[in-house]
Design a protein around this motif. Structure first.
Motif, short mmCIF file in Angstrom:
data_model
loop_
_atom_site.label_atom_id
_atom_site.label_comp_id
_atom_site.label_asym_id
_atom_site.label_seq_id
_atom_site.Cartn_x
_atom_site.Cartn_y
_atom_site.Cartn_z
N GLU A 68 0.84 -1.26 -0.02
CA GLU A 68 -0.02 -0.12 0.14
C GLU A 68 0.86 1.31 -0.05
O GLU A 68 1.84 1.11 0.60
CB GLU A 68 -0.86 0.00 1.34
N GLN A 69 0.60 2.18 -0.71
CA GLN A 69 1.36 3.63 -0.81
C GLN A 69 0.43 4.68 -0.30
O GLN A 69 -0.68 4.88 -0.81
CB GLN A 69 1.72 3.79 -2.58
N GLN A 70 1.09 5.45 0.59
CA GLN A 70 0.26 6.54 0.96
C GLN A 70 1.30 7.74 0.91
O GLN A 70 2.60 7.68 1.12
CB GLN A 70 0.05 6.43 2.57
N ILE A 71 0.70 8.93 0.74
CA ILE A 71 1.44 10.28 0.79
C ILE A 71 1.05 10.90 2.38
O ILE A 71 -0.22 11.27 2.42
CB ILE A 71 1.16 11.19 -0.26
N GLN A 72 2.15 11.54 2.91
CA GLN A 72 1.56 11.89 4.32
C GLN A 72 2.49 13.52 4.37
O GLN A 72 3.44 13.21 3.95
CB GLN A 72 1.84 11.24 5.54
N THR A 73 1.85 14.31 5.05
CA THR A 73 2.47 15.61 5.09
C THR A 73 3.17 15.54 6.64
O THR A 73 3.07 14.58 7.51
CB THR A 73 1.64 16.84 5.26
N THR A 74 4.16 16.20 6.73
CA THR A 74 5.17 16.33 8.09
C THR A 74 4.12 17.48 8.95
O THR A 74 4.75 17.63 10.11
CB THR A 74 6.40 16.69 7.79
N GLY A 75 3.34 18.05 8.47
CA GLY A 75 2.73 19.30 9.44
C GLY A 75 1.20 19.42 8.75
O GLY A 75 0.86 19.03 8.04
N GLU A 76 0.76 20.47 9.28
CA GLU A 76 -0.81 20.73 9.12
C GLU A 76 -1.03 22.20 8.68
O GLU A 76 -2.06 22.62 8.82
CB GLU A 76 -1.43 20.43 10.69
N THR A 77 0.11 22.81 8.21
CA THR A 77 0.12 24.17 7.88
C THR A 77 -0.55 24.07 6.38
O THR A 77 -0.67 23.22 5.74
CB THR A 77 1.47 24.82 7.79
N SER A 78 -1.06 25.28 6.03
CA SER A 78 -1.77 25.52 4.59
C SER A 78 -0.75 24.98 3.64
O SER A 78 -1.02 24.48 2.63
CB SER A 78 -2.48 27.03 4.36
N SER A 79 0.39 25.55 3.81
CA SER A 79 1.57 25.09 2.61
C SER A 79 1.69 23.69 2.59
O SER A 79 1.88 22.97 1.65
CB SER A 79 3.04 25.76 2.94
N ASP A 80 1.66 22.86 3.63
CA ASP A 80 1.63 21.46 3.99
C ASP A 80 0.45 20.94 2.94
O ASP A 80 0.86 19.96 2.30
CB ASP A 80 1.73 20.91 5.27
N LYS A 81 -0.53 21.42 3.47
CA LYS A 81 -1.64 20.78 2.80
C LYS A 81 -1.65 20.93 1.18
O LYS A 81 -2.03 20.23 0.47
CB LYS A 81 -3.06 21.26 3.26
N LYS A 82 -1.15 22.10 0.83
CA LYS A 82 -1.25 22.68 -0.76
C LYS A 82 -0.13 21.57 -1.28
O LYS A 82 -0.25 21.09 -2.40
CB LYS A 82 -0.72 23.76 -1.00
N ALA A 83 0.99 21.41 -0.75
CA ALA A 83 2.17 20.50 -1.10
C ALA A 83 1.32 18.91 -1.31
O ALA A 83 1.73 18.29 -2.13
CB ALA A 83 3.07 20.33 -0.24
N LEU A 84 0.58 18.42 -0.58
CA LEU A 84 -0.12 17.16 -0.30
C LEU A 84 -0.92 17.36 -1.41
O LEU A 84 -0.87 16.37 -2.40
CB LEU A 84 -0.71 16.93 1.01
N GLU A 85 -1.64 18.17 -1.65
CA GLU A 85 -2.61 18.09 -2.98
C GLU A 85 -1.97 18.15 -4.36
O GLU A 85 -2.20 17.43 -5.28
CB GLU A 85 -3.50 19.53 -2.83
N LEU A 86 -1.04 18.83 -4.33
CA LEU A 86 -0.16 18.77 -5.49
C LEU A 86 0.78 17.30 -5.84
O LEU A 86 0.47 16.80 -7.12
CB LEU A 86 1.14 19.95 -5.41
N CYS A 87 1.15 16.69 -4.93
CA CYS A 87 1.54 15.54 -5.16
C CYS A 87 0.61 14.53 -5.34
O CYS A 87 0.79 13.43 -6.33
CB CYS A 87 2.44 14.94 -3.50
N GLU A 88 -0.69 14.69 -4.84
CA GLU A 88 -1.55 13.63 -5.19
C GLU A 88 -2.24 13.83 -6.70
O GLU A 88 -2.55 12.72 -7.38
CB GLU A 88 -2.71 13.91 -4.21
N ARG A 89 -1.91 15.06 -7.03
CA ARG A 89 -2.55 15.39 -8.63
C ARG A 89 -1.53 14.52 -9.38
O ARG A 89 -1.76 14.32 -10.68
CB ARG A 89 -2.63 16.92 -8.61
N VAL A 90 -0.19 15.06 -9.15
CA VAL A 90 0.75 14.36 -9.94
C VAL A 90 0.87 12.80 -10.04
O VAL A 90 1.04 12.10 -11.10
CB VAL A 90 2.21 14.73 -9.28
N LEU A 91 0.32 12.23 -8.88
CA LEU A 91 0.23 10.91 -8.94
C LEU A 91 -0.96 10.25 -9.75
O LEU A 91 -0.95 9.13 -10.21
CB LEU A 91 0.24 10.34 -7.51
N GLN A 92 -2.04 11.36 -9.89
CA GLN A 92 -3.05 10.82 -10.65
C GLN A 92 -2.85 10.85 -12.02
O GLN A 92 -3.75 10.61 -13.02
CB GLN A 92 -4.17 11.55 -10.41
N ASN A 93 -1.64 11.32 -12.68
CA ASN A 93 -1.32 11.34 -14.09
C ASN A 93 -1.06 10.21 -14.62
O ASN A 93 -0.35 9.40 -14.27
CB ASN A 93 0.07 12.26 -14.22
#
Length: 288
Positions: A68-93
């Motif tokens: 199983e593969q997961q992407i997790q952030t190291t924090g809960e700031t807005s920049s961390d959440k945006k980075a997570l959304e970007l990585c998830e979008r790339v993985l959906q390519n």
């Protein structure tokens, strides 16, 4: 003795008295099998095509891709959440084909190393991977400083250093060393079992053909002409395929059963399969 700066390399490959290819800027692959054969890694593709080897590889691939593969952030700031959304979008390519890429990278274990090129694209204000392509191993070499070089039409011998291309290439290696920056290829450990196995198959098939069927023995009366003897031998040979022969009443035919069943040949081939399994998966029982 002259003093040496602590930042200078003293025991590098150029000062090695046992390295006699110092006039070359490219370090040849020190794989012992490739050196003895005078061949490139194309020989490993023959090993990969072996039915037993490809069975081990498919089992390894299935196990690797089942994680199983997961992407997790190291924090809960807005920049961390945006980075997570970007990585998830790339993985959906879908063009990236992540399962294939994961396996191609893992193949460095079998070949020693694998090289991939990243084709980037701009999405809004971000630069993200568009395609990640695997590059044939023959396109990569290492110089005397163990720096990877890409062999191109402009530089087919010495190649061009990968570092000059920036974030364009991914290099994966399995157990590299200073003397062997190409990494350790597991297929190198499979070469001799593979060769003896395929050479043994030829002998095994001859054994089966010789002792798998009962021997047909024909006895002819004294005074039989040589021509009639040859005719009898021809009819006996035809019995191997048709199991039917027409001979004179005076001719005596016997079928002799052979006790040998080729167990030694079969055990030998099984032993070679187990040796390759040890090299590829570190075990043999699960395969059998």
């Amino acid at each position: 003795m002259a003093k040496q700066s602590l930042s200078n390399e003293i025991a590098g490959i150029l000062s090695d008295p046992f390295y006699w290819l110092g006039y070359l800027d490219i370090l040849p692959n020190p794989d012992p099998i490739l050196k003895k054969l005078g061949r490139d890694q194309e020989v490993y593709k023959d090993i990969r095509a072996d039915p037993h080897v490809v069975g081990e590889i498919r089992a390894t691939r299935s196990g690797l891709l089942s994680f199983e593969q997961q992407i997790q952030t190291t924090g809960e700031t807005s920049s961390d959440k945006k980075a997570l959304e970007l990585c998830e979008r790339v993985l959906q390519n879908n063009q990236l084909k992540w399962p294939d890429l994961t396996w191609q990278i893992a193949e460095s274990i079998f070949f020693g190393y694998r090289l991939h090129e990243i084709i980037w694209e701009r999405q809004d204000r971000f630069i993200v991977p568009k395609i990640i392509k695997d590059i044939p191993n023959r396109r990569l070499a290492f110089d005397l400083e163990s720096a990877p070089r890409l062999l191109t039409k402009q530089q087919p011998i010495e190649g061009e250093k990968l570092e000059q291309f920036g974030f364009k290439f991914l290099l994966t290696r399995h157990m590299p060393e200073n003397e062997n920056p190409y990494g350790l290829a597991l297929f190198s450990s499979c070469y001799w079992p593979y060769m003896f196995k395929h050479g043994g198959w030829k002998l095994f098939m001859k054994f089966v053909e010789r002792f798998g069927n009962p021997w047909t023995v024909g006895k002819y009366p004294a005074g039989t002409s040589e021509e009639e003897q040859k005719e009898l031998a021809t009819k006996l040979s035809s019995m191997i395929e048709a199991s039917v022969a027409v001979v004179s009443e005076e001719t005596n035919i016997q079928l002799l059963e052979i006790d040998g069943k080729g167990e030694l040949h079969e055990k030998f081939i099984n032993l070679l399969n187990k040796e390759m399994s040890k090299a590829l998966t570190s075990q043999t029982l699960a395969t059998e």
